[in-house]
Design a protein around this motif. Structure first.
Motif, PDB file in Angstrom:
ATOM      1  N   GLY A 196      37.432 -41.146  -5.708  1.00  0.00           N
ATOM      2  CA  GLY A 196      36.061 -41.642  -5.755  1.00  0.00           C
ATOM      3  C   GLY A 196      35.311 -41.178  -6.986  1.00  0.00           C
ATOM      4  O   GLY A 196      34.177 -41.620  -7.231  1.00  0.00           O
ATOM      5  N   GLY A 197      35.929 -40.307  -7.779  1.00  0.00           N
ATOM      6  CA  GLY A 197      35.277 -39.785  -8.970  1.00  0.00           C
ATOM      7  C   GLY A 197      34.822 -40.856  -9.959  1.00  0.00           C
ATOM      8  O   GLY A 197      33.677 -40.821 -10.419  1.00  0.00           O
ATOM      9  N   PRO A 198      35.695 -41.799 -10.319  1.00  0.00           N
ATOM     10  CA  PRO A 198      35.274 -42.815 -11.286  1.00  0.00           C
ATOM     11  C   PRO A 198      34.061 -43.629 -10.832  1.00  0.00           C
ATOM     12  O   PRO A 198      33.216 -43.993 -11.660  1.00  0.00           O
ATOM     13  CB  PRO A 198      36.522 -43.701 -11.413  1.00  0.00           C
ATOM     14  CG  PRO A 198      37.658 -42.768 -11.133  1.00  0.00           C
ATOM     15  CD  PRO A 198      37.141 -41.874 -10.041  1.00  0.00           C
ATOM     16  N   THR A 199      33.942 -43.905  -9.540  1.00  0.00           N
ATOM     17  CA  THR A 199      32.783 -44.647  -9.053  1.00  0.00           C
ATOM     18  C   THR A 199      31.524 -43.813  -9.178  1.00  0.00           C
ATOM     19  O   THR A 199      30.452 -44.316  -9.538  1.00  0.00           O
ATOM     20  CB  THR A 199      32.995 -45.079  -7.594  1.00  0.00           C
ATOM     21  OG1 THR A 199      34.249 -45.750  -7.468  1.00  0.00           O
ATOM     22  CG2 THR A 199      31.893 -46.032  -7.141  1.00  0.00           C
ATOM     23  N   ALA A 200      31.613 -42.508  -8.885  1.00  0.00           N
ATOM     24  CA  ALA A 200      30.456 -41.624  -9.027  1.00  0.00           C
ATOM     25  C   ALA A 200      30.021 -41.536 -10.489  1.00  0.00           C
ATOM     26  O   ALA A 200      28.821 -41.572 -10.797  1.00  0.00           O
ATOM     27  CB  ALA A 200      30.796 -40.238  -8.483  1.00  0.00           C
ATOM     28  N   VAL A 201      30.987 -41.409 -11.385  1.00  0.00           N
ATOM     29  CA  VAL A 201      30.669 -41.353 -12.814  1.00  0.00           C
ATOM     30  C   VAL A 201      29.982 -42.646 -13.246  1.00  0.00           C
ATOM     31  O   VAL A 201      28.970 -42.633 -13.967  1.00  0.00           O
ATOM     32  CB  VAL A 201      31.941 -41.106 -13.647  1.00  0.00           C
ATOM     33  CG1 VAL A 201      31.657 -41.267 -15.136  1.00  0.00           C
ATOM     34  CG2 VAL A 201      32.490 -39.710 -13.374  1.00  0.00           C
ATOM     35  N   ALA A 202      30.524 -43.782 -12.788  1.00  0.00           N
ATOM     36  CA  ALA A 202      29.938 -45.073 -13.148  1.00  0.00           C
ATOM     37  C   ALA A 202      28.524 -45.219 -12.610  1.00  0.00           C
ATOM     38  O   ALA A 202      27.633 -45.746 -13.289  1.00  0.00           O
ATOM     39  CB  ALA A 202      30.823 -46.210 -12.633  1.00  0.00           C
ATOM     40  N   GLY A 213      35.317 -45.244 -19.776  1.00  0.00           N
ATOM     41  CA  GLY A 213      34.233 -45.808 -20.547  1.00  0.00           C
ATOM     42  C   GLY A 213      32.857 -45.365 -20.112  1.00  0.00           C
ATOM     43  O   GLY A 213      31.867 -45.700 -20.768  1.00  0.00           O
ATOM     44  N   HIS A 214      32.739 -44.625 -19.007  1.00  0.00           N
ATOM     45  CA  HIS A 214      31.443 -44.279 -18.463  1.00  0.00           C
ATOM     46  C   HIS A 214      31.047 -42.816 -18.669  1.00  0.00           C
ATOM     47  O   HIS A 214      29.855 -42.498 -18.712  1.00  0.00           O
ATOM     48  CB  HIS A 214      31.396 -44.592 -16.960  1.00  0.00           C
ATOM     49  CG  HIS A 214      31.434 -46.057 -16.660  1.00  0.00           C
ATOM     50  ND1 HIS A 214      32.543 -46.678 -16.131  1.00  0.00           N
ATOM     51  CD2 HIS A 214      30.496 -47.025 -16.822  1.00  0.00           C
ATOM     52  CE1 HIS A 214      32.282 -47.969 -15.976  1.00  0.00           C
ATOM     53  NE2 HIS A 214      31.062 -48.204 -16.391  1.00  0.00           N
ATOM     54  N   ALA A 215      32.025 -41.922 -18.770  1.00  0.00           N
ATOM     55  CA  ALA A 215      31.700 -40.487 -18.805  1.00  0.00           C
ATOM     56  C   ALA A 215      30.758 -40.144 -19.953  1.00  0.00           C
ATOM     57  O   ALA A 215      29.814 -39.368 -19.779  1.00  0.00           O
ATOM     58  CB  ALA A 215      32.975 -39.663 -18.883  1.00  0.00           C
ATOM     59  N   GLY A 216      31.008 -40.711 -21.112  1.00  0.00           N
ATOM     60  CA  GLY A 216      30.173 -40.399 -22.263  1.00  0.00           C
ATOM     61  C   GLY A 216      28.769 -40.955 -22.172  1.00  0.00           C
ATOM     62  O   GLY A 216      27.890 -40.572 -22.961  1.00  0.00           O
ATOM     63  N   GLN A 217      28.541 -41.866 -21.203  1.00  0.00           N
ATOM     64  CA  GLN A 217      27.231 -42.489 -21.036  1.00  0.00           C
ATOM     65  C   GLN A 217      26.378 -41.776 -19.983  1.00  0.00           C
ATOM     66  O   GLN A 217      25.240 -42.178 -19.732  1.00  0.00           O
ATOM     67  CB  GLN A 217      27.402 -43.949 -20.639  1.00  0.00           C
ATOM     68  CG  GLN A 217      28.206 -44.770 -21.632  1.00  0.00           C
ATOM     69  CD  GLN A 217      28.588 -46.130 -21.080  1.00  0.00           C
ATOM     70  OE1 GLN A 217      28.024 -46.594 -20.090  1.00  0.00           O
ATOM     71  NE2 GLN A 217      29.559 -46.762 -21.712  1.00  0.00           N
ATOM     72  N   VAL A 218      26.923 -40.736 -19.359  1.00  0.00           N
ATOM     73  CA  VAL A 218      26.188 -40.024 -18.314  1.00  0.00           C
ATOM     74  C   VAL A 218      25.213 -39.048 -18.960  1.00  0.00           C
ATOM     75  O   VAL A 218      25.619 -38.135 -19.679  1.00  0.00           O
ATOM     76  CB  VAL A 218      27.160 -39.274 -17.377  1.00  0.00           C
ATOM     77  CG1 VAL A 218      26.382 -38.414 -16.378  1.00  0.00           C
ATOM     78  CG2 VAL A 218      28.056 -40.261 -16.631  1.00  0.00           C
ATOM     79  N   ALA A 264      34.931 -32.618 -18.106  1.00  0.00           N
ATOM     80  CA  ALA A 264      33.969 -31.657 -18.636  1.00  0.00           C
ATOM     81  C   ALA A 264      33.754 -31.848 -20.131  1.00  0.00           C
ATOM     82  O   ALA A 264      32.652 -31.642 -20.647  1.00  0.00           O
ATOM     83  CB  ALA A 264      34.429 -30.234 -18.345  1.00  0.00           C
ATOM     84  N   ALA A 265      34.807 -32.264 -20.831  1.00  0.00           N
ATOM     85  CA  ALA A 265      34.692 -32.491 -22.273  1.00  0.00           C
ATOM     86  C   ALA A 265      33.957 -33.800 -22.576  1.00  0.00           C
ATOM     87  O   ALA A 265      33.230 -33.894 -23.573  1.00  0.00           O
ATOM     88  CB  ALA A 265      36.075 -32.516 -22.907  1.00  0.00           C
ATOM     89  N   ALA A 266      34.131 -34.801 -21.721  1.00  0.00           N
ATOM     90  CA  ALA A 266      33.557 -36.125 -21.987  1.00  0.00           C
ATOM     91  C   ALA A 266      32.115 -36.253 -21.532  1.00  0.00           C
ATOM     92  O   ALA A 266      31.328 -36.983 -22.140  1.00  0.00           O
ATOM     93  CB  ALA A 266      34.411 -37.202 -21.309  1.00  0.00           C
ATOM     94  N   LEU A 267      31.751 -35.564 -20.452  1.00  0.00           N
ATOM     95  CA  LEU A 267      30.393 -35.651 -19.928  1.00  0.00           C
ATOM     96  C   LEU A 267      29.459 -34.794 -20.790  1.00  0.00           C
ATOM     97  O   LEU A 267      29.717 -33.606 -20.983  1.00  0.00           O
ATOM     98  CB  LEU A 267      30.363 -35.162 -18.481  1.00  0.00           C
ATOM     99  CG  LEU A 267      31.086 -36.070 -17.467  1.00  0.00           C
ATOM    100  CD1 LEU A 267      31.399 -35.294 -16.190  1.00  0.00           C
ATOM    101  CD2 LEU A 267      30.246 -37.308 -17.157  1.00  0.00           C
TER     102      LEU A 267
END
Length: 305
Positions: A109-115, A230-235, A259-262
């Protein structure tokens, strides 16, 4: 909610919402004005719960939607991590939720939370990721091929019926079989190290899991797109990433990559023996860190790894 309930000993009643994007099953446990949204991973649905006591103790209302293909949410609702993040935002509006203190992504479920954090920053204040799939290939080829057979829509009912029987009538054998793919440690040692109450809770949880069409959908989506890459860097919100190095299901490298991307992430290492960090001996300490994060943001004692 009792601590037993929060570990999945009882199935919780759920509701259906008919939204523009499709039908979604959900559970909304109201406790107060502060709401947390939880996206569970594979084989979980809104009627089950895992580790939610940390949010209940903080006085949070908890909204848990069944992701596409799980429970009574059709696989067509949402279609992707981004699509279902938008569906969940619409569900929040449908329920009158105008502010989400944290969106929580567990495992698949992580990718949905990030998105959801990336796409709805006005709604979501924080992001919490627990043993979450990150922007790396997942799972490995052997796991993917095996899961396509065992958890395919036409076989998963029989597969889970066998699992349910095993954990009910031979729980130690069932736990060894199920935990084997969730830990990098000798599985016998992991099972032997479980406290009796945790062993019972795990057996009860496993005895209620189902895959529906959701797990094979997850495998296709995450293997082909990475779904969160594609979403982590946009958080823009603060993020807390929790994982253990002993996780064989979602390797620790996923947490490091997240952790590196967020942009505002802190990585908190669990000492748990398996993917199931809620059963680690240090979970009470991690729960304190989560409480602090929900209230004030990242605790000062944490360090980026």
């Amino acid at each position: 909610m009792s601590s037993a309930d929060s570990h999945g000993l009882d199935e919780h009643p759920t509701k259906l919402a008919e939204l523009t994007a499709g039908r979604v099953e959900y559970r909304f446990d109201r406790r107060g004005p502060v709401t947390v949204v939880i996206f569970y991973g594979g084989h979980m649905r809104a009627g089950l719960s895992l580790g939610e006591e940390v949010f209940a103790e903080a006085g949070c209302s908890v909204l848990v939607p069944s992701r596409p293909g799980y429970g009574r949410t059709p696989v067509s609702t949402g279609g992707s991590a981004a699509g279902f993040a938008d569906v969940t935002s619409a569900l929040c509006a449908h329920l009158g939720i105008t502010e989400v203190t944290a969106v929580v992504g567990v495992s698949g479920g992580g990718p949905t939370a990030v998105a959801m954090a990336a796409r709805h920053p006005a709604l979501v204040q924080r992001l919490v990721l627990q043993s979450a799939v990150g922007p790396l290939p997942w799972p490995d080829r052997r796991t993917r091929l095996g899961a396509r057979i065992v958890f395919a829509p036409h076989t998963e009912r029989v597969s889970w019926a066998l699992v349910h029987s095993l954990v009910r009538y031979a729980p130690d054998a069932g736990l060894r079989m199920l935990l084997r793919d969730l830990t990098l440690l000798p599985v016998g040692d992991v099972v032997a190290g479980l406290r009796p109450q945790d062993r019972a809770r795990l057996a009860a949880l496993f005895s209620r899991m189902r895959s529906g069409r959701g797990f094979t959908r997850d495998l296709r989506a995450l293997a082909t797109t990475g779904d969160s890459a594609g979403h982590a860097g946009q958080v823009s919100q603060p993020a807390l990433v929790i994982a253990t190095r002993q996780d064989a299901a979602v390797r620790y490298a996923h947490a490091q990559a997240l952790a590196a991307a967020l942009p505002q992430a802190e990585l908190l290492e669990s000492r748990a023996d398996s993917h199931l960090i809620w059963f680690g001996r240090d979970w009470p300490l991690i729960a304190e860190q989560i409480h602090a994060f929900l209230k004030d943001g990242p605790p000062r004692t944490m360090q980026r790894h």
